[in-house]
Design an enzyme around this catalytic site. Structure first.
Site, PDB file in Angstrom:
ATOM      1  N   ARG A 129       0.752  -1.208  -0.001  1.00  0.00           N
ATOM      2  CA  ARG A 129       0.005   0.128   0.182  1.00  0.00           C
ATOM      3  C   ARG A 129       0.733   1.278  -0.137  1.00  0.00           C
ATOM      4  O   ARG A 129       0.399   2.294  -0.473  1.00  0.00           O
ATOM      5  CB  ARG A 129      -0.978  -0.005   1.252  1.00  0.00           C
ATOM      6  CG  ARG A 129      -2.236  -0.853   1.033  1.00  0.00           C
ATOM      7  CD  ARG A 129      -3.096  -1.061   2.084  1.00  0.00           C
ATOM      8  NE  ARG A 129      -2.247  -1.473   3.423  1.00  0.00           N
ATOM      9  CZ  ARG A 129      -2.975  -1.574   4.488  1.00  0.00           C
ATOM     10  NH1 ARG A 129      -4.280  -1.152   4.740  1.00  0.00           N
ATOM     11  NH2 ARG A 129      -2.338  -2.265   5.475  1.00  0.00           N
ATOM     12  N   LYS A 147     -15.335   6.533  -0.127  1.00  0.00           N
ATOM     13  CA  LYS A 147     -14.630   6.360   1.131  1.00  0.00           C
ATOM     14  C   LYS A 147     -13.601   7.446   1.208  1.00  0.00           C
ATOM     15  O   LYS A 147     -12.778   7.981   0.190  1.00  0.00           O
ATOM     16  CB  LYS A 147     -14.093   5.171   1.378  1.00  0.00           C
ATOM     17  CG  LYS A 147     -12.771   4.778   2.294  1.00  0.00           C
ATOM     18  CD  LYS A 147     -12.367   3.309   2.153  1.00  0.00           C
ATOM     19  CE  LYS A 147     -10.937   3.463   1.972  1.00  0.00           C
ATOM     20  NZ  LYS A 147     -10.318   2.063   1.929  1.00  0.00           N
ATOM     21  N   ARG A 159     -10.306   8.425   3.571  1.00  0.00           N
ATOM     22  CA  ARG A 159      -9.280   7.720   4.909  1.00  0.00           C
ATOM     23  C   ARG A 159      -8.838   9.286   5.993  1.00  0.00           C
ATOM     24  O   ARG A 159      -8.427  10.131   5.209  1.00  0.00           O
ATOM     25  CB  ARG A 159      -8.073   7.103   4.487  1.00  0.00           C
ATOM     26  CG  ARG A 159      -7.396   6.355   5.598  1.00  0.00           C
ATOM     27  CD  ARG A 159      -6.521   5.276   5.006  1.00  0.00           C
ATOM     28  NE  ARG A 159      -6.889   4.086   4.342  1.00  0.00           N
ATOM     29  CZ  ARG A 159      -7.465   3.270   5.318  1.00  0.00           C
ATOM     30  NH1 ARG A 159      -7.392   3.444   6.578  1.00  0.00           N
ATOM     31  NH2 ARG A 159      -7.748   1.798   5.071  1.00  0.00           N
TER      32      ARG A 159
HETATM   33  C1  R5P Z   1      -7.239   0.516   0.503  1.00  0.00           C
HETATM   34  O1  R5P Z   1      -7.012   0.859  -0.465  1.00  0.00           O
HETATM   35  C2  R5P Z   1      -7.303  -1.177   0.338  1.00  0.00           C
HETATM   36  O2  R5P Z   1      -7.976  -1.628  -0.832  1.00  0.00           O
HETATM   37  C3  R5P Z   1      -8.240  -1.776   1.519  1.00  0.00           C
HETATM   38  O3  R5P Z   1      -9.496  -1.165   1.465  1.00  0.00           O
HETATM   39  C4  R5P Z   1      -7.875  -1.000   2.968  1.00  0.00           C
HETATM   40  O4  R5P Z   1      -6.379  -1.306   2.766  1.00  0.00           O
HETATM   41  C5  R5P Z   1      -8.354  -1.758   4.016  1.00  0.00           C
HETATM   42  O5  R5P Z   1      -7.762  -1.358   5.254  1.00  0.00           O
HETATM   43  P1  R5P Z   1      -8.959  -1.264   6.306  1.00  0.00           P
HETATM   44  O6  R5P Z   1      -9.227  -2.717   6.467  1.00  0.00           O
HETATM   45  O7  R5P Z   1      -7.698  -1.014   7.598  1.00  0.00           O
HETATM   46  O8  R5P Z   1      -9.942  -0.308   6.108  1.00  0.00           O
END
Ligand code: R5P
Length: 313
Positions: A99, A195, A197
């Site tokens: 990531r 979404k 973050r």
């Molecule tokens: C993000 O771009 C990934 O595809 C996942 O959605 C993300 O890394 C999941 O992380 P978490 O479970 O901590 O939300």
């Protein structure tokens, strides 16, 4: 690259169960090797079999503890190179640090690139990976990378659940390509969760783009880490009137509050693969599907110089 016809499998300690399952699928025992720790925690490796000239596949997902597993993989590759392996392929069912694949703000590393550099410097000749978060990570390597997708095995499991004509949901814009490919395979509609973050463990979702009211849905993602993204996606589609909710993800990292969040979310079924070992007891609605036969087939095709993409046709 000169390597002989001997196909050799060797396992790190990250996920011995998966290595054994691959070995059973190929009907080929794992190489006899000791991979342990010295009393001070340093990694201690000794390969007991002769591997000179062999076509060696070293199986090690760099899942948590990521740095331990990554370092062990590097030392395994170095051991194989110094033992005159003919060709070394790193089999990484999970690619840690994937990531962190770009410099999206000042003074941060591109960790996925550092991982790639380190594997090549240690002596890897090829990489076999599965759902690497961003396909462009392949470009961090100047050696061949075969990139597998868990979709065929997850799709089979999803088809066994009665979902009628579902809507495929991407939990963020980054996942649209993957979700679109699922929608195409299922002949289904597509919807996207908007979404944002907030931090490593916190996200906010406010909108669903697409129609989910009264429909069964299947939410697709490459990984569940802390579980924030997927469980918030499940919550918002339920708020918008979705009926049965199925989650399908390739990598169950499950760190921090992931399991509690999954327990509290409105999903009826969660499909995950065994790319990462599970030590804890999982609730019944979480179903693990194995990617071992897929990896075994890919290993065999690479060894025989046959197509790997044909596994997805
Ligand atoms: C993000 O771009 C990934 O595809 C996942 O959605 C993300 O890394 C999941 O992380 P978490 O479970 O901590 O939300």
């Amino acid at each position: 690259m000169a390597y002989n016809e001997r196909l050799i499998l060797i396992s790190g300690t990250a996920h011995p169960e998966l290595s054994k399952a691959i070995s059973r699928s190929l009907d080929l025992p794992l190489a006899n090797a000791h991979v342990g720790r010295f009393p001070d925690g340093e990694i201690d490796i000794k390969i007991h079999d002769d591997i000179r000239g062999g076509d060696v596949f070293v199986i090690q997902p760099t899942c948590p503890p990521v740095n331990e597993n990554w370092c062990e993989l590097l030392l395994l590759i170095d051991t194989l190179r110094r033992a005159s392996a003919g060709r070394i392929t790193t089999v990484m069912p999970y690619y840690g640090y994937a990531r962190k694949d770009r410099k999206d703000e000042g003074r941060v590393p591109i960790s996925a690139k550092v991982v790639a550099n380190s594997l090549v410097t240690a002596g890897a000749n090829r990489v076999l990976a599965l759902d690497m978060h961003a396909a462009q990570i392949q470009g961090f390597f100047d050696i061949p990378v075969d990139h597998l997708y868990a979709k065929p095995v997850l799709l089979d499991a999803a088809r066994r659940i009665d979902l009628g004509n579902p809507v495929v949901i991407s939990p963020d814009v980054g996942g649209i390509k993957m979700a679109r490919s699922w929608a195409k395979s299922l002949g289904a509609d597509l919807a996207i969760v908007d979404k944002r973050r907030i931090s490593g463990a916190e996200i906010a979702v406010e909108h669903v783009i697409g129609e989910v009211e009264g429909r069964n849905v299947i939410i697709i993602d490459d990984m569940i880490s802390t579980g924030g993204s997927i469980t918030e996606a499940a919550r918002i589609v339920r708020d918008h009137g979705a009926q049965k909710i199925v989650i399908a993800v390739s990598h169950a990292v499950f760190c921090g509050p992931a399991l509690e969040r999954l327990a509290a979310c409105p999903a009826d079924r969660v499909l995950i693969t065994d790319s990462i070992p599970r030590r804890e007891k999982l609730p019944e609605r979480i179903e693990i599907v194995s990617i071992a036969p897929l990896l075994a087939r890919a290993i065999l095709n690479i060894h025989r110089s046959e197509s790997v993409s044909s596994l997805f046709d």
